[in-house]
Write a protein that holds these residues in place. Structure first.
Motif, short mmCIF file in Angstrom:
data_model
loop_
_atom_site.label_atom_id
_atom_site.label_comp_id
_atom_site.label_asym_id
_atom_site.label_seq_id
_atom_site.Cartn_x
_atom_site.Cartn_y
_atom_site.Cartn_z
N ALA A 139 66.14 -27.80 140.66
CA ALA A 139 65.94 -26.44 141.15
C ALA A 139 65.12 -26.39 142.44
O ALA A 139 65.30 -25.47 143.24
N THR A 140 64.25 -27.38 142.65
CA THR A 140 63.43 -27.38 143.87
C THR A 140 64.23 -27.80 145.10
O THR A 140 63.85 -27.47 146.22
N GLY A 141 65.29 -28.59 144.89
CA GLY A 141 66.03 -29.14 146.03
C GLY A 141 65.23 -30.20 146.77
O GLY A 141 65.57 -30.57 147.88
N GLN A 142 64.15 -30.70 146.17
CA GLN A 142 63.27 -31.64 146.85
C GLN A 142 63.35 -33.07 146.30
O GLN A 142 62.44 -33.86 146.53
N ALA A 143 64.43 -33.42 145.61
CA ALA A 143 64.60 -34.81 145.19
C ALA A 143 64.97 -35.62 146.43
O ALA A 143 65.75 -35.17 147.27
N ALA A 144 64.41 -36.82 146.55
CA ALA A 144 64.67 -37.66 147.71
C ALA A 144 66.15 -38.00 147.83
O ALA A 144 66.65 -38.20 148.94
N HIS A 145 66.85 -38.08 146.72
CA HIS A 145 68.27 -38.41 146.73
C HIS A 145 68.95 -37.62 145.62
O HIS A 145 68.35 -37.37 144.56
N ILE A 146 70.18 -37.26 145.84
CA ILE A 146 70.95 -36.43 144.90
C ILE A 146 71.07 -37.06 143.51
O ILE A 146 71.26 -36.37 142.52
N THR A 147 70.93 -38.38 143.42
CA THR A 147 71.08 -39.07 142.13
C THR A 147 69.85 -38.98 141.24
O THR A 147 69.94 -39.28 140.04
N ILE A 148 68.71 -38.58 141.76
CA ILE A 148 67.46 -38.67 140.99
C ILE A 148 67.45 -37.79 139.73
O ILE A 148 67.07 -38.27 138.66
N PRO A 149 67.85 -36.52 139.79
CA PRO A 149 67.83 -35.75 138.53
C PRO A 149 68.66 -36.42 137.42
O PRO A 149 68.21 -36.47 136.26
N GLY A 150 69.81 -36.93 137.74
CA GLY A 150 70.63 -37.62 136.73
C GLY A 150 69.94 -38.86 136.20
O GLY A 150 70.04 -39.18 135.01
N LEU A 151 69.22 -39.56 137.06
CA LEU A 151 68.48 -40.75 136.62
C LEU A 151 67.35 -40.36 135.67
O LEU A 151 67.07 -41.08 134.71
N LEU A 152 66.71 -39.21 135.92
CA LEU A 152 65.68 -38.73 135.00
C LEU A 152 66.30 -38.46 133.63
O LEU A 152 65.73 -38.83 132.60
N ARG A 153 67.48 -37.86 133.61
CA ARG A 153 68.16 -37.59 132.33
C ARG A 153 68.48 -38.90 131.60
O ARG A 153 68.30 -39.00 130.38
N GLN A 154 68.96 -39.91 132.35
CA GLN A 154 69.28 -41.21 131.74
C GLN A 154 68.02 -41.86 131.17
O GLN A 154 68.06 -42.45 130.09
N ALA A 155 66.91 -41.76 131.89
CA ALA A 155 65.66 -42.37 131.43
C ALA A 155 65.19 -41.72 130.14
O ALA A 155 64.81 -42.41 129.19
N VAL A 156 65.21 -40.39 130.08
CA VAL A 156 64.78 -39.68 128.88
C VAL A 156 65.68 -40.05 127.70
O VAL A 156 65.21 -40.32 126.60
N SER A 157 66.99 -40.09 127.94
CA SER A 157 67.93 -40.48 126.87
C SER A 157 67.66 -41.89 126.37
O SER A 157 67.69 -42.15 125.17
N ALA A 158 67.40 -42.81 127.29
CA ALA A 158 67.13 -44.20 126.91
C ALA A 158 65.87 -44.30 126.05
O ALA A 158 65.85 -45.01 125.04
N ILE A 159 64.82 -43.57 126.42
CA ILE A 159 63.58 -43.59 125.65
C ILE A 159 63.81 -42.96 124.27
O ILE A 159 63.36 -43.48 123.25
N ASP A 160 64.55 -41.85 124.22
CA ASP A 160 64.86 -41.21 122.95
C ASP A 160 65.65 -42.15 122.03
O ASP A 160 65.39 -42.22 120.84
N LEU A 161 66.61 -42.87 122.60
CA LEU A 161 67.40 -43.83 121.81
C LEU A 161 66.52 -44.96 121.26
O LEU A 161 66.68 -45.40 120.14
N ARG A 162 65.58 -45.43 122.10
CA ARG A 162 64.68 -46.51 121.64
C ARG A 162 63.80 -46.02 120.50
O ARG A 162 63.53 -46.76 119.56
#
Length: 165
Positions: A139-162
């Motif tokens: 929502a801020t539009g201030q991610a350094a790269h367009i892929t970062i929000p998706g990477l945050l989602r992947q990280a949270v999912s990976a931790i939840d799975l662990r």
């Protein structure tokens, strides 16, 4: 202004990096706030990490960068398996950069973030840290790269799975 710590402007830099996404129990991920030294008026949020040095594994580099950039000390084996890899192209310091990235997610509780071990150029181009969820960052539009929000989602999912296993 030419900075002797940077390659000559226009030099194509190819680098391999390890990036670490620390995830709190509330699902927020630690990011850094900074800017390109030639564009200080355009700040953005980016992931913790840096170059893999000769003789280092990606996990060793990720562990080192986590300690240097935010003061979180974890052994390389604590990073687990990578949660993502990608290659991005961007410009920084007047140089085109082609960066191969390996991302690790680590679950953390309360951590004390410190910039005490950062290099001089990092101290000059990083102003803050923050805990973000993907939607708020997007929502801020201030991610350094367009892929970062998706990477945050992947990280949270990976931790939840662990946690679930």
């Amino acid at each position: 202004m030419t900075d002797s710590r940077l390659p000559p402007p226009g030099t194509v830099v190819r680098r391999t990096t390890a990036r670490v996404l620390p995830v709190r129990p509330d699902g927020k991920v630690l990011l850094l706030h900074g800017w390109d030294p030639l564009k200080p008026d355009v700040p953005y949020w980016f992931t913790i990490g840096g170059g893999v040095e000769a003789g280092e594994t990606a996990a060793q580099a990720g562990s080192r960068e986590l300690r240097e950039e935010v003061g979180i000390v974890l052994p390389p084996e604590a990073l687990g398996r990578p949660v993502a890899t990608n290659t991005i192209e961007f410009e920084w310091g007047g140089c085109p950069i082609i960066q191969r990235q390996t991302f690790f997610a680590v679950g953390v509780d309360a951590v004390e973030v410190t910039f005490a071990n950062q290099e001089e150029l990092e101290l000059e181009t990083i102003s803050a840290h923050g805990w973000w969820d993907a939607d708020a960052l997007e929502a801020t539009g201030q991610a350094a790269h367009i892929t970062i929000p998706g990477l945050l989602r992947q990280a949270v999912s990976a931790i939840d799975l662990r946690k679930a296993s």
